[in-house]
Design a protein around this motif. Structure first.
Motif, PDB file in Angstrom:
ATOM      1  N   LYS A   1       0.819  -1.214   0.000  1.00 30.10           N
ATOM      2  CA  LYS A   1       0.000   0.000   0.000  1.00 30.10           C
ATOM      3  C   LYS A   1       0.852   1.263   0.000  1.00 30.10           C
ATOM      4  O   LYS A   1       0.320   2.363  -0.126  1.00 30.10           O
ATOM      5  CB  LYS A   1      -0.925   0.005   1.218  1.00 30.10           C
ATOM      6  N   GLU A   2       2.170   1.102   0.189  1.00 32.81           N
ATOM      7  CA  GLU A   2       3.117   2.223   0.236  1.00 32.81           C
ATOM      8  C   GLU A   2       2.710   3.239   1.305  1.00 32.81           C
ATOM      9  O   GLU A   2       2.584   4.430   1.063  1.00 32.81           O
ATOM     10  CB  GLU A   2       3.263   2.891  -1.135  1.00 32.81           C
ATOM     11  N   LYS A   3       2.538   2.704   2.505  1.00 29.33           N
ATOM     12  CA  LYS A   3       2.159   3.545   3.640  1.00 29.33           C
ATOM     13  C   LYS A   3       2.907   3.107   4.892  1.00 29.33           C
ATOM     14  O   LYS A   3       3.245   1.935   5.059  1.00 29.33           O
ATOM     15  CB  LYS A   3       0.651   3.473   3.916  1.00 29.33           C
ATOM     16  N   LEU A   4       3.127   4.069   5.776  1.00 29.59           N
ATOM     17  CA  LEU A   4       3.599   3.814   7.136  1.00 29.59           C
ATOM     18  C   LEU A   4       2.371   3.879   8.034  1.00 29.59           C
ATOM     19  O   LEU A   4       1.656   4.875   8.031  1.00 29.59           O
ATOM     20  CB  LEU A   4       4.632   4.866   7.538  1.00 29.59           C
TER      21      LEU A   4
ATOM     22  N   ASP B   1      -5.392   2.835  11.817  1.00 34.70           N
ATOM     23  CA  ASP B   1      -5.939   3.779  10.843  1.00 34.70           C
ATOM     24  C   ASP B   1      -4.924   4.829  10.392  1.00 34.70           C
ATOM     25  O   ASP B   1      -4.816   5.134   9.203  1.00 34.70           O
ATOM     26  CB  ASP B   1      -7.165   4.495  11.430  1.00 34.70           C
ATOM     27  N   ALA B   2      -4.201   5.428  11.341  1.00 38.13           N
ATOM     28  CA  ALA B   2      -3.331   6.562  11.024  1.00 38.13           C
ATOM     29  C   ALA B   2      -2.184   6.115  10.125  1.00 38.13           C
ATOM     30  O   ALA B   2      -1.543   5.091  10.359  1.00 38.13           O
ATOM     31  CB  ALA B   2      -2.785   7.184  12.302  1.00 38.13           C
ATOM     32  N   PHE B   3      -1.918   6.902   9.088  1.00 39.72           N
ATOM     33  CA  PHE B   3      -0.864   6.527   8.140  1.00 39.72           C
ATOM     34  C   PHE B   3      -0.167   7.751   7.566  1.00 39.72           C
ATOM     35  O   PHE B   3      -0.689   8.874   7.581  1.00 39.72           O
ATOM     36  CB  PHE B   3      -1.430   5.668   7.007  1.00 39.72           C
ATOM     37  N   ILE B   4       1.029   7.515   7.042  1.00 37.57           N
ATOM     38  CA  ILE B   4       1.758   8.478   6.209  1.00 37.57           C
ATOM     39  C   ILE B   4       2.085   7.787   4.901  1.00 37.57           C
ATOM     40  O   ILE B   4       2.577   6.649   4.891  1.00 37.57           O
ATOM     41  CB  ILE B   4       3.064   8.945   6.884  1.00 37.57           C
ATOM     42  N   ASN B   5       1.799   8.433   3.792  1.00 39.65           N
ATOM     43  CA  ASN B   5       2.114   7.870   2.485  1.00 39.65           C
ATOM     44  C   ASN B   5       3.620   7.884   2.229  1.00 39.65           C
ATOM     45  O   ASN B   5       4.315   8.821   2.629  1.00 39.65           O
ATOM     46  CB  ASN B   5       1.426   8.677   1.383  1.00 39.65           C
ATOM     47  N   PHE B   6       4.114   6.851   1.558  1.00 41.41           N
ATOM     48  CA  PHE B   6       5.517   6.835   1.169  1.00 41.41           C
ATOM     49  C   PHE B   6       5.878   8.080   0.362  1.00 41.41           C
ATOM     50  O   PHE B   6       6.976   8.618   0.506  1.00 41.41           O
ATOM     51  CB  PHE B   6       5.830   5.584   0.344  1.00 41.41           C
ATOM     52  N   ASP B   7       4.957   8.520  -0.493  1.00 38.07           N
ATOM     53  CA  ASP B   7       5.232   9.707  -1.325  1.00 38.07           C
ATOM     54  C   ASP B   7       5.503  10.934  -0.476  1.00 38.07           C
ATOM     55  O   ASP B   7       6.340  11.773  -0.829  1.00 38.07           O
ATOM     56  CB  ASP B   7       4.059   9.983  -2.274  1.00 38.07           C
TER      57      ASP B   7
END
Length: 254
Positions: A129-132, A147-153
């Motif tokens: 999913k390319e997420k942290l 739920d909480a995430f940061i996108n790799f981008d």
């Protein structure tokens, strides 16, 4: 041959180092950096962009054991103000400002960390999913949310824009009549290796991550919530794991 990109900073570093002991413009731990930047003619800021002509400047004292802060980043989602939600749900009430909350903790990847004696937090990277993601568990290890995430981008952008080039400035420090003085004696210029290396260092817990949600204790913002972010740091002894060393200027060895 010196890259023209760095020549202005190198010239200014040489001029500053020749001044020998310089009085700090503030009397706190940020003095070494704020004083150096003031000598460059740069005003204090917390901007997303690099400090000086595309070069991010970090300052440290000779015997400091504090890690180097790389950048701060709020969660990207799922809600617009996800960190506010995390703070309200899992933070503890401030002892002075009881309508405010604190959430201060060091996090780890693939390892649960006790938070406020009530929860466990854990960071995970999802390469598909390319997420942290931030995982939250109760004291029995039951998953409450992820739920909480940061996108790799988002992480990639922060690294590429802010940390493609880094100058680490070293200073000796002395204190005279409760006032700090600095002598800037060494500068090492680095260039970022790659985003993939950054992710690897995250998973190995070499790049450190913490949550910093505080309440201002003084100044015009006293009593206000501040620093609602994840903080990404790296110990000085590991900086060569993330960056390639381009050049070093050590006044004491010249």
């Amino acid at each position: 041959m010196i890259n023209k990109k760095y020549s202005n900073l190198i010239n200014n570093f040489n001029l500053i180092s020749q001044k020998k002991w310089i009085k700090s413009i503030v009397n706190n731990t940020s003095g070494v950096g704020l004083t150096f930047e003031s000598l460059l003619g740069k005003l204090p800021d917390s901007m997303f962009f690099p400090d000086y002509y595309g070069i991010e400047i970090k300052c440290t004292t000779r015997f400091s054991r504090y890690p180097i802060t790389l950048f701060t980043k709020a969660f990207d989602g799922p809600s617009l103000y996800e960190m506010n939600k995390i703070l309200e749900k899992y933070g503890k009430t401030d002892m002075i400002y009881i309508d405010r909350k604190l959430l201060l903790c060091d996090l780890k990847f693939n390892e649960k960390v006790l938070v406020n004696n009530k929860y466990f937090f854990e960071l995970k990277l999802d390469y598909e999913k390319e997420k942290l993601f931030l995982f939250v568990y109760d004291l029995y290890g039951n998953l409450i949310e992820r739920d909480a995430f940061i996108n790799f981008d988002s992480l990639r952008s922060h690294l590429k824009i802010k940390l493609s080039s880094l100058a680490l400035i070293y200073a000796s420090k002395k204190r005279i009549e409760c006032v700090d003085y600095f002598r800037y004696y060494k500068m090492i210029i680095y260039e970022l290796k790659s985003f993939d290396v950054f992710l690897k260092l995250l998973e190995e817990n070499i790049v450190k991550v913490s949550i910093a949600c505080r309440v201002s204790r003084s100044g015009i913002r006293e009593g206000e919530q501040r620093n609602k972010n994840l903080v990404f740091k790296i110990p000085k002894e590991n900086i060569n794991d993330l960056f390639d060393e381009i050049m070093t200027f050590d006044i004491d060895k010249m």
